[in-house]
Scaffold this active site. Structure first.
Site, PDB file in Angstrom:
ATOM      1  N   HIS A 196     -29.889 -14.751 -17.158  1.00 15.34           N
ATOM      2  CA  HIS A 196     -29.937 -13.966 -18.386  1.00 15.34           C
ATOM      3  C   HIS A 196     -31.226 -14.203 -19.158  1.00 15.34           C
ATOM      4  O   HIS A 196     -31.718 -13.310 -19.835  1.00 15.34           O
ATOM      5  CB  HIS A 196     -28.723 -14.279 -19.254  1.00 15.34           C
ATOM      6  CG  HIS A 196     -27.458 -13.678 -18.719  1.00 15.34           C
ATOM      7  ND1 HIS A 196     -26.206 -14.119 -19.080  1.00 15.34           N
ATOM      8  CD2 HIS A 196     -27.247 -12.668 -17.849  1.00 15.34           C
ATOM      9  CE1 HIS A 196     -25.292 -13.403 -18.448  1.00 15.34           C
ATOM     10  NE2 HIS A 196     -25.894 -12.534 -17.685  1.00 15.34           N
ATOM     11  N   ARG A 303     -26.680   0.201  -9.743  1.00 16.94           N
ATOM     12  CA  ARG A 303     -25.838  -0.869  -9.206  1.00 16.94           C
ATOM     13  C   ARG A 303     -24.614  -1.012 -10.117  1.00 16.94           C
ATOM     14  O   ARG A 303     -24.770  -1.250 -11.315  1.00 16.94           O
ATOM     15  CB  ARG A 303     -26.609  -2.184  -9.153  1.00 16.94           C
ATOM     16  CG  ARG A 303     -27.888  -2.126  -8.317  1.00 16.94           C
ATOM     17  CD  ARG A 303     -28.547  -3.505  -8.304  1.00 16.94           C
ATOM     18  NE  ARG A 303     -29.769  -3.523  -7.534  1.00 16.94           N
ATOM     19  CZ  ARG A 303     -30.990  -3.394  -8.058  1.00 16.94           C
ATOM     20  NH1 ARG A 303     -31.143  -3.245  -9.363  1.00 16.94           N
ATOM     21  NH2 ARG A 303     -32.061  -3.414  -7.300  1.00 16.94           N
ATOM     22  N   ARG A 339     -24.335   3.798  -6.678  1.00  9.38           N
ATOM     23  CA  ARG A 339     -23.933   3.064  -5.483  1.00  9.38           C
ATOM     24  C   ARG A 339     -22.556   2.444  -5.731  1.00  9.38           C
ATOM     25  O   ARG A 339     -22.340   1.783  -6.743  1.00  9.38           O
ATOM     26  CB  ARG A 339     -24.937   1.952  -5.158  1.00  9.38           C
ATOM     27  CG  ARG A 339     -24.614   1.198  -3.869  1.00  9.38           C
ATOM     28  CD  ARG A 339     -25.609   0.093  -3.598  1.00  9.38           C
ATOM     29  NE  ARG A 339     -25.476  -1.023  -4.528  1.00  9.38           N
ATOM     30  CZ  ARG A 339     -26.289  -2.084  -4.551  1.00  9.38           C
ATOM     31  NH1 ARG A 339     -27.294  -2.158  -3.706  1.00  9.38           N
ATOM     32  NH2 ARG A 339     -26.097  -3.057  -5.424  1.00  9.38           N
ATOM     33  N   GLU A 440     -29.200  -0.119   5.586  1.00  6.90           N
ATOM     34  CA  GLU A 440     -29.535  -1.531   5.406  1.00  6.90           C
ATOM     35  C   GLU A 440     -29.252  -2.349   6.654  1.00  6.90           C
ATOM     36  O   GLU A 440     -29.683  -3.497   6.756  1.00  6.90           O
ATOM     37  CB  GLU A 440     -28.712  -2.116   4.249  1.00  6.90           C
ATOM     38  CG  GLU A 440     -28.863  -1.372   2.945  1.00  6.90           C
ATOM     39  CD  GLU A 440     -27.744  -1.703   1.984  1.00  6.90           C
ATOM     40  OE1 GLU A 440     -27.948  -2.600   1.148  1.00  6.90           O
ATOM     41  OE2 GLU A 440     -26.675  -1.071   2.069  1.00  6.90           O
ATOM     42  N   ASN A 463     -34.559  -4.629   1.462  1.00  7.41           N
ATOM     43  CA  ASN A 463     -34.292  -6.069   1.354  1.00  7.41           C
ATOM     44  C   ASN A 463     -33.375  -6.535   2.484  1.00  7.41           C
ATOM     45  O   ASN A 463     -33.682  -7.469   3.230  1.00  7.41           O
ATOM     46  CB  ASN A 463     -33.635  -6.398   0.010  1.00  7.41           C
ATOM     47  CG  ASN A 463     -34.501  -6.009  -1.173  1.00  7.41           C
ATOM     48  OD1 ASN A 463     -35.563  -5.430  -1.012  1.00  7.41           O
ATOM     49  ND2 ASN A 463     -34.033  -6.309  -2.358  1.00  7.41           N
ATOM     50  N   ASP A 464     -32.211  -5.872   2.602  1.00 12.68           N
ATOM     51  CA  ASP A 464     -31.260  -6.263   3.649  1.00 12.68           C
ATOM     52  C   ASP A 464     -31.711  -5.805   5.024  1.00 12.68           C
ATOM     53  O   ASP A 464     -31.482  -6.502   6.020  1.00 12.68           O
ATOM     54  CB  ASP A 464     -29.874  -5.693   3.343  1.00 12.68           C
ATOM     55  CG  ASP A 464     -29.099  -6.569   2.369  1.00 12.68           C
ATOM     56  OD1 ASP A 464     -29.265  -7.805   2.430  1.00 12.68           O
ATOM     57  OD2 ASP A 464     -28.344  -6.026   1.546  1.00 12.68           O
ATOM     58  N   ARG A 474     -34.286 -14.646   3.203  1.00 12.41           N
ATOM     59  CA  ARG A 474     -35.549 -14.809   2.481  1.00 12.41           C
ATOM     60  C   ARG A 474     -35.480 -15.845   1.368  1.00 12.41           C
ATOM     61  O   ARG A 474     -36.513 -16.241   0.842  1.00 12.41           O
ATOM     62  CB  ARG A 474     -36.012 -13.466   1.903  1.00 12.41           C
ATOM     63  CG  ARG A 474     -35.057 -12.853   0.918  1.00 12.41           C
ATOM     64  CD  ARG A 474     -35.594 -11.520   0.447  1.00 12.41           C
ATOM     65  NE  ARG A 474     -34.674 -10.890  -0.466  1.00 12.41           N
ATOM     66  CZ  ARG A 474     -35.034 -10.144  -1.476  1.00 12.41           C
ATOM     67  NH1 ARG A 474     -36.305  -9.931  -1.702  1.00 12.41           N
ATOM     68  NH2 ARG A 474     -34.146  -9.588  -2.267  1.00 12.41           N
ATOM     69  N   CYS A 512     -35.068   2.254  -1.759  1.00 11.32           N
ATOM     70  CA  CYS A 512     -34.716   1.650  -3.044  1.00 11.32           C
ATOM     71  C   CYS A 512     -34.818   0.128  -3.021  1.00 11.32           C
ATOM     72  O   CYS A 512     -34.455  -0.533  -3.988  1.00 11.32           O
ATOM     73  CB  CYS A 512     -33.315   2.072  -3.484  1.00 11.32           C
ATOM     74  SG  CYS A 512     -31.993   1.603  -2.350  1.00 11.32           S
TER      75      CYS A 512
END
Length: 591
Positions: A196, A303, A339, A440, A463-464, A474, A512
């Protein structure tokens, strides 16, 4: 006395930018926790002490809630809602009281035992965002401990001049009383990229470095310090040459921001006329305004996991609906791609889903569309809300982690069933709403020609895709160097996904993942003929500048050269040479 020798401290990059100024150090949150045996006749009194401290903490949080909405907006008020949910969770109430009663120990010690146990569990989570929620638990625990110990925390209201804030941790409540421009930058002992504190710094566009471990003990109030959020460093007592260099760089970045601001309303179009849709990735409906202010053409990835966090049980249909409705209305006339839920099996109990045994490898377990198909009621609740919100603007729906045709068809069957139920109830929705899926998983990329016949679009989650293709985690420091976006296997999978999408009824294909946000890689994605890029809101201006500084023809040629390179190292050299020749401002390729 201020330090006299330049010292460089390293941490985690949290928010880009350079800040220079005097340090203001809040005291370290680490305090000695007393431990004593409680006499049997004093156990009830000890429980009362704990409940009193818990109640005072709740009062503090509730008192700042409305002020947070005015200062930071609803998204950060939700962060405090999350803190209140932690305070109401049985792990604080029941478990602490149980330890006081069973072990006859003082409340402070019992509380730290429960917190430590919870943190150990959370540190094993695979997902970085969920792992970083341990800092929320720690912060709430510290607030309760302060009331138990009778400690008053130094506040940021004490800052008399613009300063770099050095703290153990920072939360939205800590910064509510900051005067405008009084905090030049942040540096904290704890926190990760998605903590946060990091999100707060990003929303306030303040340079920040987190996860520095002991920065509060190595900096004194009044020390001149430099925060470099891009590099993740804090420089204490910089020598004159270092200070001069950073002041020059700070000036350059300010000029760059002014230059990029002029691009906000211009199209993302190459010099020879190829148009790219440039959208933004967001976490909450409140982020839409920020995305559009940076020049995004809608939301390429909404998301929805935020709705499931820090609560007992899944969100209701109305909670989903209100969130999506706000997002789509704020984005008009641009689309919002939502998504569906994408979390792994290791977080199911954390979001209120029970009945699933722990997984030894959640990355290869119950996540994404598999999770939605296992919990169809939760999936249908989300789908109903998305469909209902589609009458308020342009919504597209996207399934995550689809690995094959059976999963796609099963998801679409539930969607059709949900549509039929809404029609029967005479609840309107957009009958022509586009439905797509993320690519992905290598198995999906290998059969996009078949999948393309049953979706309206693809969005590649790089990323995936990179992790699964190269078998590389990673965030595992032992193999992180093998995470290579320019690996030929990765580029081939992206290329064949785009090609198959275009050949089957002209389906559009976007990216994305973080690869789209890396300015030096954008020409490669253009050369692969990607139609859409969705990036972090703050990266929209930079990516747009890169797109407008290159031609489609040169990107195609560059991509051919990179894909014909003998190794990843050769590909990186080719990309570096192109960047150095290019007129685009991004002329450095980090290797």
């Amino acid at each position: 006395m201020a330090a006299s020798k330049e010292t460089i401290l390293r941490g985690v990059q949290a928010s880009d930018g350079i800040a220079i100024g005097p340090a203001f150090v809040l005291e370290d949150e680490d305090v000695a926790i007393p431990h004593w045996e409680v006499p049997k006749d004093r156990v009830k009194f000890e429980i009362s002490r704990f409940r009193y401290a818990l109640g005072r903490t709740k009062e503090d949080m509730e008192a700042t809630h409305n002020k947070a909405i005015k200062v930071f907006g609803r998204s950060h008020a939700k962060l405090m809602d999350a803190y209140l949910l932690i305070l109401n969770d049985p792990f604080l109430n029941h478990d602490v009281i149980r330890i006081i009663e069973a072990d006859r120990v003082n409340a402070e010690y019992a509380l730290t035992q429960v917190i430590d146990k919870t943190i150990r569990v959370m540190e094993n989570f695979e997902d970085e965002y969920f792992r970083d929620r341990k800092y929320d638990i720690l912060d709430v625990g510290h607030k309760v401990l302060r009331h138990l110990l009778g400690h008053e925390k130094k506040t940021l209201q004490s800052i008399a001049e613009p300063s770099i804030v050095i703290a153990h941790n920072l939360t939205p409540t800590d910064t509510l009383n900051l005067k405008e421009d009084i905090a030049l930058g942040f540096a904290t002992n704890i926190g990760g990229k998605t903590s946060h504190t990091a999100l707060l710094a990003q929303s306030m566009t303040i340079p920040a470095v987190v996860g520095m471990r002991d920065v509060t003990s190595r900096v004194r109030t009044g020390d001149i310090v430099i925060v470099d959020g891009k590099e993740g460093v804090l420089i204490v007592s910089p020598d004159p040459a270092t200070l001069a260099n950073y002041k020059r760089e700070q000036g350059k970045r300010l000029e760059e921001l002014k230059r990029l601001e002029k691009l906000r309303d211009l199209p993302a179009q190459t010099m020879d006329g190829r148009r790219i849709t440039l959208a933004a990735n967001i976490e909450t409906s409140d982020d839409v305004k920020t995305a559009l202010a940076h020049g995004a053409e809608g939301i390429g990835l909404f998301r929805t996991e935020f709705l499931f966090l820090n609560r007992r049980g899944a969100p209701t249909e109305e909670e989903h609906f209100e969130s999506y409705k706000r997002a789509v209305r704020a984005s008009i006339p641009h689309p919002v791609i939502i998504r569906t839920l994408d979390v792994g099996g290791d977080k199911l109990t954390a979001i209120g889903m029970e009945g699933v045994s722990p997984e030894s490898n959640p990355f290869l377990g119950l996540r994404g569309i598999r999770l939605c198909l296992k919990f169809p009621d939760i999936f249908k609740t989300q789908l109903r809300a998305i469909l209902r919100a589609s009458t308020d603007g342009k919504i597209k729906i996207m399934y995550p982690m689809v690995s094959g045709l059976d999963e796609l068809r099963a998801a679409n069957a539930i969607l059709q069933e949900t549509k039929a139920e809404l029609r029967a109830q005479q609840i309107p929705f957009d009958e022509s709403m586009e439905v797509g899926m993320m690519v992905e998983v290598p198995s999906a990329a290998m059969m996009v020609d078949i999948l393309a016949r049953e979706v309206d679009f693809f969005s590649i989650g790089t990323n995936d895709l990179i992790q699964y293709t190269l078998a590389v985690d990673r965030i595992n420091e032992n193999v992180a160097n093998l995470y290579q976006p320019l690996h030929l296997a990765v580029l081939r999978l992206i290329k064949q996904t785009v090609k198959a999408g275009h050949e089957i009824d002209g389906k559009w294909v976007g990216v994305c993942g973080e690869m789209a946000s890396e300015a030096e890689l954008v020409p490669i994605l253009i050369g692969l003929e990607v139609d859409e890029l969705s990036v972090a809101p703050s990266m929209v201006p930079k990516v747009k500048e890169v797109i407008r500084s290159v031609s489609f023809a040169e990107c195609v040629q560059l991509t051919k050269e990179v894909m014909n390179a003998a190794s990843v190292e050769s590909a990186q050299r080719i990309l570096r040479l192109h960047a150095n020749r290019s007129s685009a401002p991004s002329s450095q390729v980090p290797l």
